[in-house]
Enzyme design. Structure first.
Site, PDB file in Angstrom:
ATOM      1  CG  HIS A   1       1.074   7.952  -1.103  1.00 37.73           C
ATOM      2  ND1 HIS A   1       1.552   8.984  -0.347  1.00 37.73           N
ATOM      3  CD2 HIS A   1       0.668   8.509  -2.286  1.00 37.73           C
ATOM      4  CE1 HIS A   1       1.423  10.119  -1.020  1.00 37.73           C
ATOM      5  NE2 HIS A   1       0.907   9.860  -2.208  1.00 37.73           N
TER       6      HIS A   1
ATOM      7  CG  ASP B   1       2.491  13.850  -2.384  1.00 33.00           C
ATOM      8  OD1 ASP B   1       2.280  14.286  -3.512  1.00 33.00           O
ATOM      9  OD2 ASP B   1       1.744  13.022  -1.830  1.00 33.00           O
TER      10      ASP B   1
HETATM   11 ZN   LIG Z   1       1.717  12.339  -5.372  1.00 32.24          ZN
END
Ligand SMILES: [Zn+2]
Length: 445
Positions: free
Chosen positions: A267, A318
């Protein structure tokens, strides 16, 4: 394994589309790549469309696939979404997780993914009791990948606390080994296999006490294994870290020896300029997960600045709101266009590199993500004659693929020379939608 020749109608050779390429494969690797081969050699397997190096899905939590659709009802934040996610995690056993992950990895193969990084923290039975085999859950994931015909890097995750100085809550007891030392002892039993690599992960600075970060980093260092960490996905993490330690999560990781070229921050959304310099300067990678980041209302991370500072970029689906690496690649560019109101931050070639070569490197698969002699024979073919891709000239196949194609246009996926998806059909999991439906239904009762 016997030798085999593929004829690629069009091949992506890192910089350009090459028409008419014969590629020989032996013992799971590419042995020769012959350009200027306008017709298929006798006996060659013909792959029509544009063949790319296999895609690397660098960040996955397989069980989040069970949340698809159900978490789109109502409003909330990352933190309310997390409560629903925990309730699903509570129901998994090694058997149900194996079934679910097999179906999810089969969906990935159908989307052209040849290697997945599984960020795995669901280690123990409910309440935190270890299974008879303490790695039963991780082994189930490794087996699921084999059954679905894809490579996996099991990023075995240390998850010890619910926040700075806080014990794990009742959901998180399943995730915790008690200490980083106990985590290291458990995952030292896991072994690499032909299709599987063992790596490490720190769930986040929230989940591993600062004094134990170095234990995880050292474990990865000793094995030269990849080390991943969720980093600054939410501003609340930054605020809590500053309150506890007087520094940002990135600074805390740097101080404890976590950053470096085998480390990937996942991220990297809410960073200071100093954080970006620390990540880039140490060669730490960045895994962007744009479809999840937009789904969870995380924000848009500074991927351009990170790459400029020296951080290689990779991509992951994800939470599996969708599984489509082409969508991840274009979303990274399109997010940046919306943010800056200018176009062209990455070329299609650069986005494919993130989706393949750099993703493989982040997962510890060297010599993958490129169509050249010596590389792993991992590749995928995208149709250039579908309703989405027909029209543009084949020389623009990379642009068409990244900016208009979807996972539905993937017609072939070959992993280690094994034809896992042929003409859009999975060769090992005969009915992937049913496998997904059954596995999800088993969890939701
Ligand atoms: Zn994750």
């Amino acid at each position: 394994m016997t030798a085999k020749t593929y004829w690629l109608e069009h091949a992506w050779l890192d910089t350009h589309v090459e028409p008419g390429v014969a590629m020989d494969v032996k013992d799971g690797r590419i042995t020769t790549v012959r350009t200027s081969t306008p017709t298929p050699p006798p006996g060659a397997e013909i792959l029509r469309g544009l063949t790319l190096p296999g895609l690397a899905n660098t960040h996955s939590h397989a069980f989040h696939r069970a949340l698809r659709g159900t978490v789109q009802v109502g409003s909330g934040t990352f933190w309310t979404w997390r409560e629903v996610m925990y309730a699903t995690a509570d129901r998994l056993t090694p058997d149900t997780y194996r079934d679910l992950a097999r179906a999810v990895y089969a969906e990935m193969a159908l989307a052209g993914v040849t290697a997945v990084g599984e960020f795995h923290y669901l280690h123990h039975a409910p309440g935190g009791t270890p299974y008879a085999d303490p790695n039963a859950m991780g082994e189930a994931l490794i087996e699921a990948a084999a059954d679905a015909g894809v490579r996996v890097t099991l990023l075995d995750t240390a998850y010890l606390s619910s926040g700075f100085g806080q014990r794990p809550d009742h959901h998180q007891l399943r995730f915790s080994d008690g200490s980083a030392q106990a985590w290291a002892e458990r995952c030292s039993v896991l072994k690499d296999q032909d299709h599987a690599r063992i790596g490490a992960a720190i769930h986040s600075v929230r989940a591993v006490p600062a004094g134990q970060l170095a234990t995880v980093a050292r474990w990865a260092e000793e094995r030269r294994a990849p080390l991943h960490v969720h980093l600054s996905e939410q501003t609340a993490e930054n605020d809590a870290c500053r309150a506890a330690h007087g520094c940002t999560p990135t600074e805390l990781l740097a101080e404890h020896g976590v950053l470096g070229p085998r480390t990937t921050g996942v991220h990297n959304t809410h960073l200071t300029d100093e954080d970006i310099a620390l990540i880039g300067g140490s060669g730490t990678g960045t895994c962007m997960c744009p479809t999840t980041e937009r789904d969870l209302a995380d924000g848009i991370g500074p991927a351009v600045a990170l790459q400029k500072a020296g951080s290689p970029l990779s991509l992951g689906s994800d939470s599996h709101a969708v599984i489509d690496l082409l969508e991840e690649a274009r979303a990274m560019e399109l997010n940046e266009r919306l943010r800056t109101r200018t176009r062209g931050h990455w070329t299609a070639a650069a986005l494919l590199r993130a989706a393949s070569a750099d993703g493989h490197a982040a997962l510890g698969w060297d010599g993958a993500g490129t169509l050249e002699p010596g590389a792993l024979a991992d590749f995928t073919t995208v149709a250039l004659d579908s309703v989405r891709t027909a029209g543009p000239p084949p020389r623009l196949g990379a642009e068409t693929t990244v900016f208009a194609a979807s996972a539905a246009d993937v017609s072939h996926t070959v992993v280690g020379g094994r034809h896992v998806v042929r003409d859009g059909v999975h060769a090992l999991v005969p009915d992937v939608p049913k496998a997904l439906a059954d596995a999800v239904a088993a969890l939701h009762g």
